[in-house]
Design an enzyme around this catalytic site. Structure first.
Site, PDB file in Angstrom:
ATOM      1  CB  SER A 190      31.129 -51.422  23.015  1.00  0.00           C
ATOM      2  OG  SER A 190      31.248 -50.699  24.217  1.00  0.00           O
ATOM      3  CB  SER A 191      28.753 -46.564  24.085  1.00  0.00           C
ATOM      4  OG  SER A 191      27.437 -46.855  23.677  1.00  0.00           O
ATOM      5  CG  ASN A 234      28.056 -42.868  22.276  1.00  0.00           C
ATOM      6  OD1 ASN A 234      28.047 -42.238  21.222  1.00  0.00           O
ATOM      7  ND2 ASN A 234      29.134 -43.482  22.705  1.00  0.00           N
ATOM      8  CG  HIS A 279      26.618 -49.026  19.167  1.00  0.00           C
ATOM      9  ND1 HIS A 279      25.991 -50.248  19.144  1.00  0.00           N
ATOM     10  CD2 HIS A 279      27.089 -48.874  20.431  1.00  0.00           C
ATOM     11  CE1 HIS A 279      26.101 -50.832  20.307  1.00  0.00           C
ATOM     12  NE2 HIS A 279      26.747 -50.012  21.130  1.00  0.00           N
ATOM     13  CG  HIS A 301      22.263 -48.897  21.440  1.00  0.00           C
ATOM     14  ND1 HIS A 301      23.486 -48.289  21.254  1.00  0.00           N
ATOM     15  CD2 HIS A 301      22.223 -49.242  22.745  1.00  0.00           C
ATOM     16  CE1 HIS A 301      24.149 -48.262  22.388  1.00  0.00           C
ATOM     17  NE2 HIS A 301      23.410 -48.839  23.316  1.00  0.00           N
TER      18      HIS A 301
END
Ligand code: PAF
Length: 285
Positions: free
Chosen positions: A187-188, A32, A34, A37
Protein backbone atom coordinates in the site's frame (compact mmCIF):
# COMPACT_ATOMS: atom_id res chain seq x y z
CA UNK A 1 5.46 6.00 -23.32
CA UNK A 2 3.81 9.39 -23.60
CA UNK A 3 2.65 11.58 -20.76
CA UNK A 4 -0.70 13.27 -21.36
CA UNK A 5 -2.08 16.00 -19.14
CA UNK A 6 -5.36 17.00 -20.79
CA UNK A 7 -8.63 15.18 -21.35
CA UNK A 8 -8.53 16.19 -25.04
CA UNK A 9 -5.13 14.53 -25.55
CA UNK A 10 -6.37 11.30 -23.98
CA UNK A 11 -9.53 11.27 -26.09
CA UNK A 12 -7.52 11.82 -29.28
CA UNK A 13 -4.92 9.14 -28.53
CA UNK A 14 -7.42 6.51 -27.34
CA UNK A 15 -9.68 7.37 -30.31
CA UNK A 16 -6.78 6.55 -32.67
CA UNK A 17 -6.20 3.22 -30.94
CA UNK A 18 -9.86 2.31 -31.07
CA UNK A 19 -10.14 3.21 -34.74
CA UNK A 20 -7.33 0.71 -35.37
CA UNK A 21 -9.34 -1.96 -33.55
CA UNK A 22 -6.90 -2.09 -30.62
CA UNK A 23 -8.15 -3.19 -27.18
CA UNK A 24 -7.53 -0.54 -24.54
CA UNK A 25 -6.63 -1.43 -20.94
CA UNK A 26 -6.74 1.10 -18.10
CA UNK A 27 -5.21 1.24 -14.61
CA UNK A 28 -6.43 4.20 -12.51
CA UNK A 29 -4.03 5.12 -9.69
CA UNK A 30 -3.14 7.92 -7.32
CA UNK A 31 0.58 7.39 -8.02
CA UNK A 32 3.29 6.52 -5.49
CA UNK A 33 3.38 3.26 -7.38
CA UNK A 34 4.45 -0.04 -5.83
CA UNK A 35 4.54 -3.62 -7.08
CA UNK A 36 0.77 -3.94 -6.51
CA UNK A 37 0.11 -1.28 -9.16
CA UNK A 38 2.70 -2.80 -11.48
CA UNK A 39 0.93 -6.18 -11.12
CA UNK A 40 -2.28 -4.52 -12.36
CA UNK A 41 -0.43 -3.34 -15.46
CA UNK A 42 1.17 -6.75 -15.98
CA UNK A 43 -2.19 -8.55 -15.63
CA UNK A 44 -3.67 -6.32 -18.33
CA UNK A 45 -0.87 -7.02 -20.79
CA UNK A 46 -2.52 -10.22 -22.05
CA UNK A 47 -5.97 -8.59 -22.23
CA UNK A 48 -5.20 -5.29 -23.96
CA UNK A 49 -3.16 -4.03 -26.91
CA UNK A 50 -2.55 -0.59 -25.42
CA UNK A 51 -2.38 0.24 -21.71
CA UNK A 52 -3.03 3.65 -20.24
CA UNK A 53 -2.39 4.44 -16.56
CA UNK A 54 -3.80 7.50 -14.80
CA UNK A 55 -2.00 9.20 -11.94
CA UNK A 56 -4.27 11.62 -10.09
CA UNK A 57 -4.50 12.25 -6.35
CA UNK A 58 -8.24 12.81 -6.26
CA UNK A 59 -9.21 15.46 -3.69
CA UNK A 60 -12.89 14.49 -3.56
CA UNK A 61 -12.23 11.10 -1.96
CA UNK A 62 -10.30 12.54 1.01
CA UNK A 63 -12.09 13.77 4.13
CA UNK A 64 -11.31 17.22 5.58
CA UNK A 65 -8.89 15.78 8.16
CA UNK A 66 -7.32 13.17 5.91
CA UNK A 67 -3.94 13.03 4.17
CA UNK A 68 -4.73 14.71 0.80
CA UNK A 69 -2.04 17.39 1.03
CA UNK A 70 0.53 15.02 2.51
CA UNK A 71 -0.26 12.13 0.14
CA UNK A 72 3.05 11.15 -1.49
CA UNK A 73 3.47 12.58 -5.00
CA UNK A 74 6.32 10.83 -6.78
CA UNK A 75 5.63 11.41 -10.49
CA UNK A 76 9.18 11.00 -11.86
CA UNK A 77 9.75 7.74 -9.98
CA UNK A 78 6.29 6.50 -11.03
CA UNK A 79 6.97 7.17 -14.72
CA UNK A 80 10.33 5.37 -14.44
CA UNK A 81 8.53 2.29 -13.04
CA UNK A 82 5.87 2.26 -15.78
CA UNK A 83 8.09 2.82 -18.83
CA UNK A 84 9.71 -0.67 -18.85
CA UNK A 85 6.30 -2.36 -18.64
CA UNK A 86 5.24 -1.30 -22.12
CA UNK A 87 2.64 1.21 -20.94
CA UNK A 88 1.58 3.29 -23.95
CA UNK A 89 0.41 6.44 -22.13
CA UNK A 90 0.16 7.95 -18.67
CA UNK A 91 -2.60 10.47 -17.96
CA UNK A 92 -1.50 12.93 -15.26
CA UNK A 93 -4.13 15.68 -15.09
CA UNK A 94 -4.04 18.46 -12.53
CA UNK A 95 -7.01 19.23 -10.28
CA UNK A 96 -8.24 22.05 -12.56
CA UNK A 97 -8.31 19.72 -15.56
CA UNK A 98 -10.45 17.16 -13.71
CA UNK A 99 -12.56 19.67 -11.77
CA UNK A 100 -12.72 22.92 -13.80
CA UNK A 101 -15.55 24.19 -11.57
CA UNK A 102 -13.62 23.33 -8.41
CA UNK A 103 -13.43 20.03 -6.55
CA UNK A 104 -16.68 20.45 -4.63
CA UNK A 105 -18.85 17.89 -6.38
CA UNK A 106 -21.96 19.24 -8.10
CA UNK A 107 -22.73 15.89 -9.66
CA UNK A 108 -22.04 12.81 -7.61
CA UNK A 109 -22.05 9.12 -8.41
CA UNK A 110 -23.04 7.15 -5.32
CA UNK A 111 -23.50 3.47 -4.65
CA UNK A 112 -25.13 3.74 -1.23
CA UNK A 113 -25.86 0.04 -0.73
CA UNK A 114 -22.14 -0.68 -0.74
CA UNK A 115 -20.69 2.58 0.53
CA UNK A 116 -22.12 3.26 3.96
CA UNK A 117 -20.56 0.46 6.04
CA UNK A 118 -16.96 -0.68 6.66
CA UNK A 119 -14.58 1.97 5.25
CA UNK A 120 -17.55 4.15 4.27
CA UNK A 121 -18.68 4.39 7.91
CA UNK A 122 -15.27 5.69 8.95
CA UNK A 123 -14.83 7.87 5.84
CA UNK A 124 -18.17 9.53 4.95
CA UNK A 125 -18.24 10.62 1.30
CA UNK A 126 -15.11 8.65 0.42
CA UNK A 127 -16.78 6.20 -1.97
CA UNK A 128 -18.85 8.92 -3.64
CA UNK A 129 -15.53 10.63 -4.39
CA UNK A 130 -14.06 7.39 -5.72
CA UNK A 131 -17.12 6.42 -7.79
CA UNK A 132 -17.41 9.91 -9.24
CA UNK A 133 -13.76 10.23 -10.25
CA UNK A 134 -13.64 6.68 -11.62
CA UNK A 135 -16.77 7.29 -13.71
CA UNK A 136 -15.17 10.52 -15.00
CA UNK A 137 -11.97 8.64 -15.82
CA UNK A 138 -13.96 5.85 -17.52
CA UNK A 139 -15.76 8.46 -19.65
CA UNK A 140 -12.47 10.10 -20.56
CA UNK A 141 -10.49 6.94 -21.31
CA UNK A 142 -13.25 4.71 -22.79
CA UNK A 143 -11.24 1.59 -22.00
CA UNK A 144 -12.36 -1.93 -22.83
CA UNK A 145 -11.04 -3.25 -19.52
CA UNK A 146 -9.79 -1.73 -16.26
CA UNK A 147 -7.83 -3.44 -13.46
CA UNK A 148 -8.47 -2.91 -9.73
CA UNK A 149 -6.68 -4.52 -6.79
CA UNK A 150 -8.52 -6.70 -4.29
CA UNK A 151 -6.75 -5.03 -1.36
CA UNK A 152 -9.35 -2.26 -1.64
CA UNK A 153 -12.11 -4.88 -1.66
CA UNK A 154 -14.99 -2.52 -0.92
CA UNK A 155 -13.78 -0.08 -3.58
CA UNK A 156 -13.70 -2.96 -6.10
CA UNK A 157 -17.29 -3.92 -5.26
CA UNK A 158 -18.44 -0.28 -5.48
CA UNK A 159 -16.88 0.08 -8.93
CA UNK A 160 -18.28 -3.22 -10.18
CA UNK A 161 -21.78 -2.24 -9.02
CA UNK A 162 -21.48 1.22 -10.57
CA UNK A 163 -20.39 -0.27 -13.91
CA UNK A 164 -23.31 -2.71 -13.85
CA UNK A 165 -25.92 -0.15 -12.80
CA UNK A 166 -24.81 2.56 -15.24
CA UNK A 167 -24.07 0.23 -18.20
CA UNK A 168 -20.51 1.49 -18.43
CA UNK A 169 -18.88 -0.49 -21.25
CA UNK A 170 -15.61 -1.13 -19.39
CA UNK A 171 -14.98 -4.62 -18.00
CA UNK A 172 -13.53 -4.73 -14.49
CA UNK A 173 -10.61 -7.08 -13.87
CA UNK A 174 -10.03 -7.82 -10.16
CA UNK A 175 -6.39 -8.56 -9.31
CA UNK A 176 -5.06 -10.35 -6.21
CA UNK A 177 -3.35 -8.30 -3.52
CA UNK A 178 0.42 -7.97 -3.84
CA UNK A 179 2.25 -8.69 -0.58
CA UNK A 180 5.63 -8.06 0.95
CA UNK A 181 7.66 -11.19 1.85
CA UNK A 182 6.24 -11.10 5.40
CA UNK A 183 2.62 -10.96 4.19
CA UNK A 184 1.90 -7.25 4.59
CA UNK A 185 -0.41 -6.06 1.81
CA UNK A 186 1.40 -3.51 -0.36
CA UNK A 187 0.00 0.00 0.00
CA UNK A 188 1.16 3.52 -0.68
CA UNK A 189 0.36 4.28 2.95
CA UNK A 190 2.83 1.68 4.30
CA UNK A 191 5.39 4.44 3.90
CA UNK A 192 3.82 6.19 6.90
CA UNK A 193 4.89 3.33 9.23
CA UNK A 194 7.86 3.74 11.57
CA UNK A 195 10.36 0.86 11.69
CA UNK A 196 8.70 -0.55 14.81
CA UNK A 197 5.22 -0.28 13.32
CA UNK A 198 6.39 -1.85 10.07
CA UNK A 199 7.64 -4.87 12.05
CA UNK A 200 4.21 -5.27 13.67
CA UNK A 201 2.13 -4.60 10.54
CA UNK A 202 2.05 -8.23 9.19
CA UNK A 203 -0.04 -9.09 12.24
CA UNK A 204 -3.05 -7.75 10.34
CA UNK A 205 -2.85 -10.50 7.70
CA UNK A 206 -1.85 -13.11 10.32
CA UNK A 207 -4.91 -12.25 12.43
CA UNK A 208 -7.20 -12.56 9.40
CA UNK A 209 -5.73 -16.01 8.70
CA UNK A 210 -6.19 -17.17 12.29
CA UNK A 211 -9.75 -15.80 12.30
CA UNK A 212 -10.50 -17.80 9.13
CA UNK A 213 -9.28 -20.95 10.88
CA UNK A 214 -11.53 -20.23 13.86
CA UNK A 215 -14.53 -19.76 11.56
CA UNK A 216 -13.76 -23.01 9.75
CA UNK A 217 -13.61 -24.70 13.16
CA UNK A 218 -17.16 -23.55 13.80
CA UNK A 219 -16.69 -20.57 16.11
CA UNK A 220 -19.53 -18.04 15.77
CA UNK A 221 -18.99 -15.01 13.59
CA UNK A 222 -19.44 -12.39 16.33
CA UNK A 223 -16.99 -14.19 18.64
CA UNK A 224 -14.34 -14.35 15.91
CA UNK A 225 -14.86 -10.71 14.94
CA UNK A 226 -14.48 -9.60 18.57
CA UNK A 227 -11.37 -11.80 18.92
CA UNK A 228 -9.86 -10.21 15.80
CA UNK A 229 -10.45 -6.66 17.06
CA UNK A 230 -9.10 -7.47 20.52
CA UNK A 231 -6.02 -9.22 19.10
CA UNK A 232 -5.11 -6.24 16.94
CA UNK A 233 -5.86 -3.66 19.64
CA UNK A 234 -3.69 -5.60 22.11
CA UNK A 235 -0.76 -5.26 19.67
CA UNK A 236 -0.91 -1.50 19.29
CA UNK A 237 -3.39 -1.25 16.38
CA UNK A 238 -6.51 0.87 16.63
CA UNK A 239 -9.06 -1.29 14.86
CA UNK A 240 -11.79 0.38 12.79
CA UNK A 241 -13.49 -2.88 11.87
CA UNK A 242 -12.86 -6.60 11.65
CA UNK A 243 -15.86 -8.18 9.97
CA UNK A 244 -17.08 -11.19 8.05
CA UNK A 245 -19.18 -10.31 5.01
CA UNK A 246 -20.59 -11.91 1.88
CA UNK A 247 -18.15 -11.62 -1.01
CA UNK A 248 -20.88 -10.76 -3.52
CA UNK A 249 -22.39 -7.66 -1.91
CA UNK A 250 -20.57 -7.17 1.41
CA UNK A 251 -23.80 -7.67 3.35
CA UNK A 252 -23.74 -9.44 6.73
CA UNK A 253 -23.82 -13.19 6.04
CA UNK A 254 -26.73 -15.36 6.99
CA UNK A 255 -26.83 -19.13 7.42
CA UNK A 256 -26.05 -20.92 4.22
CA UNK A 257 -23.78 -18.21 2.80
CA UNK A 258 -20.49 -19.81 1.81
CA UNK A 259 -18.53 -17.30 -0.29
CA UNK A 260 -17.36 -14.97 2.44
CA UNK A 261 -14.65 -12.43 3.03
CA UNK A 262 -13.04 -11.25 6.24
CA UNK A 263 -12.31 -7.54 6.02
CA UNK A 264 -10.23 -5.43 8.40
CA UNK A 265 -9.12 -1.83 8.69
CA UNK A 266 -6.84 -0.77 11.50
CA UNK A 267 -4.69 2.22 12.30
CA UNK A 268 -1.06 1.65 13.13
CA UNK A 269 0.48 5.01 14.00
CA UNK A 270 -0.36 7.38 11.14
CA UNK A 271 -1.23 4.62 8.68
CA UNK A 272 -4.71 3.21 8.23
CA UNK A 273 -4.04 -0.31 6.96
CA UNK A 274 -6.56 -2.41 5.03
CA UNK A 275 -6.53 -6.10 4.34
CA UNK A 276 -8.96 -8.92 3.66
CA UNK A 277 -9.15 -12.67 3.17
CA UNK A 278 -11.65 -14.50 0.98
CA UNK A 279 -12.83 -17.79 2.39
CA UNK A 280 -15.30 -20.49 1.47
CA UNK A 281 -17.04 -22.07 4.44
CA UNK A 282 -18.43 -25.59 4.19
CA UNK A 283 -22.11 -26.29 4.75
CA UNK A 284 -22.94 -26.20 8.43
CA UNK A 285 -19.90 -24.19 9.54
O1 PAF B 1 -7.42 3.03 -5.53
C1 PAF B 1 -7.05 4.19 -5.83
O2 PAF B 1 -5.86 4.47 -5.96
C2 PAF B 1 -8.09 5.27 -6.02
O3 PAF B 1 -9.14 5.14 -5.14
C3 PAF B 1 -8.60 5.38 -7.47
C4 PAF B 1 -9.35 4.12 -7.90
C5 PAF B 1 -7.45 5.62 -8.43
C6 PAF B 1 -9.59 6.55 -7.60
O4 PAF B 1 -8.99 7.76 -7.29
Amino acid sequence: METLSTIGEVRRRVGEWRSQGLRVGFVPTMGNLHQGHLNLVERLASEADRIIVSIFVNPTQFGANEDFSGYPRTLEADLAKLAPLGVAAVFCPNVAEMYPDGPTLRTRVEVPALSDSLCGAARPGHFAGVATVVSKLFNIVQADIAAFGKKDYQQLRVIEQMVRDLDIPTRILPVDTAREADGLAMSSRNGYLSAGERARAPLLQQTLRKAATRLRNGEPRDVVEAWGRATLDASGFRTDYFELRRQADLSVPTEGDRALVLLAAAWLGKARLLDNLELALNAGS
